[in-house]
Design a protein around this motif. Structure first.
Motif, short mmCIF file in Angstrom:
data_model
loop_
_atom_site.label_atom_id
_atom_site.label_comp_id
_atom_site.label_asym_id
_atom_site.label_seq_id
_atom_site.Cartn_x
_atom_site.Cartn_y
_atom_site.Cartn_z
N GLY A 1 0.96 -1.15 0.04
CA GLY A 1 0.04 -0.03 -0.02
C GLY A 1 0.85 1.41 0.14
O GLY A 1 1.96 1.30 -0.59
N LYS A 2 0.37 2.14 0.63
CA LYS A 2 1.34 3.72 0.78
C LYS A 2 2.00 3.66 1.82
O LYS A 2 2.60 4.86 2.08
N GLY A 3 1.92 2.87 2.79
CA GLY A 3 2.83 2.82 4.07
C GLY A 3 4.34 2.75 3.51
O GLY A 3 4.61 2.47 2.66
N PRO A 4 5.03 2.88 4.86
CA PRO A 4 6.59 2.61 4.52
C PRO A 4 6.96 1.24 4.38
O PRO A 4 6.23 0.20 4.36
N ALA A 5 8.26 1.21 3.82
CA ALA A 5 8.68 -0.16 3.55
C ALA A 5 8.86 -0.72 5.01
O ALA A 5 9.29 -0.28 5.69
N HIS A 6 8.42 -2.27 5.08
CA HIS A 6 8.33 -2.74 6.33
C HIS A 6 8.84 -4.34 6.32
O HIS A 6 8.56 -5.00 7.16
N HIS A 7 9.49 -4.63 5.22
CA HIS A 7 9.81 -6.10 5.07
C HIS A 7 11.22 -6.08 4.23
O HIS A 7 11.52 -5.20 3.40
N CYS A 8 11.93 -6.93 4.63
CA CYS A 8 13.35 -7.04 3.98
C CYS A 8 13.90 -8.43 3.77
O CYS A 8 13.47 -9.30 4.40
N GLY A 9 14.81 -8.71 2.79
CA GLY A 9 15.37 -10.07 2.56
C GLY A 9 16.42 -9.82 1.65
O GLY A 9 16.83 -8.77 1.04
N PHE A 10 17.41 -10.79 1.50
CA PHE A 10 18.41 -10.96 0.47
C PHE A 10 17.78 -11.55 -0.85
O PHE A 10 17.36 -12.52 -0.92
N LEU A 11 18.37 -10.90 -1.99
CA LEU A 11 18.02 -11.40 -3.13
C LEU A 11 19.09 -12.61 -3.14
O LEU A 11 20.45 -12.34 -3.02
N PHE B 1 4.15 -11.03 -7.12
CA PHE B 1 3.74 -10.40 -5.70
C PHE B 1 4.71 -9.73 -4.95
O PHE B 1 4.59 -8.54 -4.49
N TRP B 2 6.06 -10.27 -4.72
CA TRP B 2 7.27 -9.71 -4.18
C TRP B 2 7.70 -8.57 -5.10
O TRP B 2 8.07 -7.38 -4.55
N ILE B 3 7.68 -8.78 -6.27
CA ILE B 3 8.55 -7.83 -7.30
C ILE B 3 7.48 -6.34 -7.19
O ILE B 3 8.10 -5.17 -7.12
N GLU B 4 6.46 -6.47 -7.27
CA GLU B 4 5.55 -5.39 -7.22
C GLU B 4 5.35 -4.59 -5.67
O GLU B 4 5.36 -3.38 -5.78
N LYS B 5 6.22 -5.19 -4.85
CA LYS B 5 6.15 -4.33 -3.58
C LYS B 5 7.43 -3.95 -3.41
O LYS B 5 7.77 -3.63 -2.19
N THR B 6 8.43 -4.36 -4.07
CA THR B 6 9.71 -3.92 -3.93
C THR B 6 10.02 -2.40 -3.95
O THR B 6 9.60 -1.69 -4.86
N ARG B 7 10.48 -1.94 -2.83
CA ARG B 7 10.70 -0.42 -2.56
C ARG B 7 11.93 0.17 -2.70
O ARG B 7 12.26 1.44 -3.07
N ALA B 8 12.95 -0.70 -2.35
CA ALA B 8 14.46 -0.06 -2.20
C ALA B 8 15.26 -1.57 -2.33
O ALA B 8 14.86 -2.44 -2.08
N ALA B 9 16.77 -1.12 -2.56
CA ALA B 9 17.67 -2.10 -2.74
C ALA B 9 19.02 -1.58 -2.13
O ALA B 9 19.26 -0.23 -2.14
N PHE B 10 19.47 -2.08 -1.29
CA PHE B 10 20.88 -2.00 -0.77
C PHE B 10 21.74 -2.75 -0.83
O PHE B 10 21.61 -4.18 -0.98
N ARG B 11 23.23 -2.31 -0.81
CA ARG B 11 24.42 -3.00 -0.95
C ARG B 11 25.16 -2.99 0.40
O ARG B 11 25.55 -1.69 0.65
N LEU B 12 25.49 -4.13 0.93
CA LEU B 12 26.45 -4.10 2.21
C LEU B 12 27.74 -3.57 2.02
O LEU B 12 28.18 -3.81 0.72
N PRO B 13 28.53 -2.94 2.62
CA PRO B 13 29.80 -2.26 2.42
C PRO B 13 30.82 -3.57 2.52
O PRO B 13 30.58 -4.73 3.41
N GLY B 14 31.71 -3.47 1.48
CA GLY B 14 32.78 -4.65 1.63
C GLY B 14 32.28 -6.13 0.66
O GLY B 14 33.07 -6.76 0.35
N ILE B 15 31.00 -5.70 0.28
CA ILE B 15 30.71 -7.32 -0.59
C ILE B 15 31.38 -7.17 -1.95
O ILE B 15 31.51 -6.03 -2.66
N ALA B 16 31.91 -8.23 -2.52
CA ALA B 16 32.44 -8.13 -4.02
C ALA B 16 31.90 -9.21 -4.47
O ALA B 16 31.39 -10.35 -4.12
#
Length: 144
Positions: A95-105, A129-144
């Motif tokens: 919906g219109k609320g904030p991102a509230h779930h996370c996981g690793f691709l 279902f999950w793709i439509e709800k994806t709000r952001a992506a993050f990369r951990l520091p040091g990952i190669a």
């Protein structure tokens, strides 16, 4: 902090599969929620994350602030969702609320995450279902 591979991070994350869902927990094999799972699996590579896990299970229903996104930004670099690679963290919202779930691709367009309805940490296809709800992506520091 030293560099680590995406494969090493995903291998660690997979050792959490089957850990029961438990709100605000982060103990492999005993219990975790999505945030506890991501924190716990990342900890061997980036060190302990010290922010307390003090959020109500219903916070995204009543709050508009991007609390999860802001906390993630304190420990990882936000990237374009289209640039996400296995080992990067995806954030989801409904919906219109904030991102509230996370996981690793993970490889082959799959998702490692923990949520109440699954009852445990699982790896499953990253469906529409999950793709439509994806709000952001993050990369951990040091990952190669």
């Amino acid at each position: 902090m030293s560099a680590f591979t995406r494969a090493a991070l995903l291998a660690e994350a997979r050792t959490w599969i089957g850990t029961p869902w438990h709100h605000q927990a982060a103990v492999k094999g005993a219990g975790c929620d999505c945030i506890g799972f991501v924190r716990g699996a990342a900890e061997p590579f980036i060190g302990a994350i010290t922010q307390p896990m003090n959020y109500a299970a219903t916070w995204p229903l009543y709050r508009a602030e991007e609390r999860l996104r802001d906390e993630m930004a304190a420990h990882a670099a936000e990237i374009d969702i289209a640039d996400a690679l296995p080992g990067d963290i995806l954030l989801f919202g409904v919906g219109k609320g904030p991102a509230h779930h996370c996981g690793f691709l993970s490889e082959e367009n799959r998702l490692l995450h923990c949520y109440r309805e699954a009852g445990a940490v699982v790896e499953q296809d990253l469906t529409g279902f999950w793709i439509e709800k994806t709000r952001a992506a993050f990369r951990l520091p040091g990952i190669a």
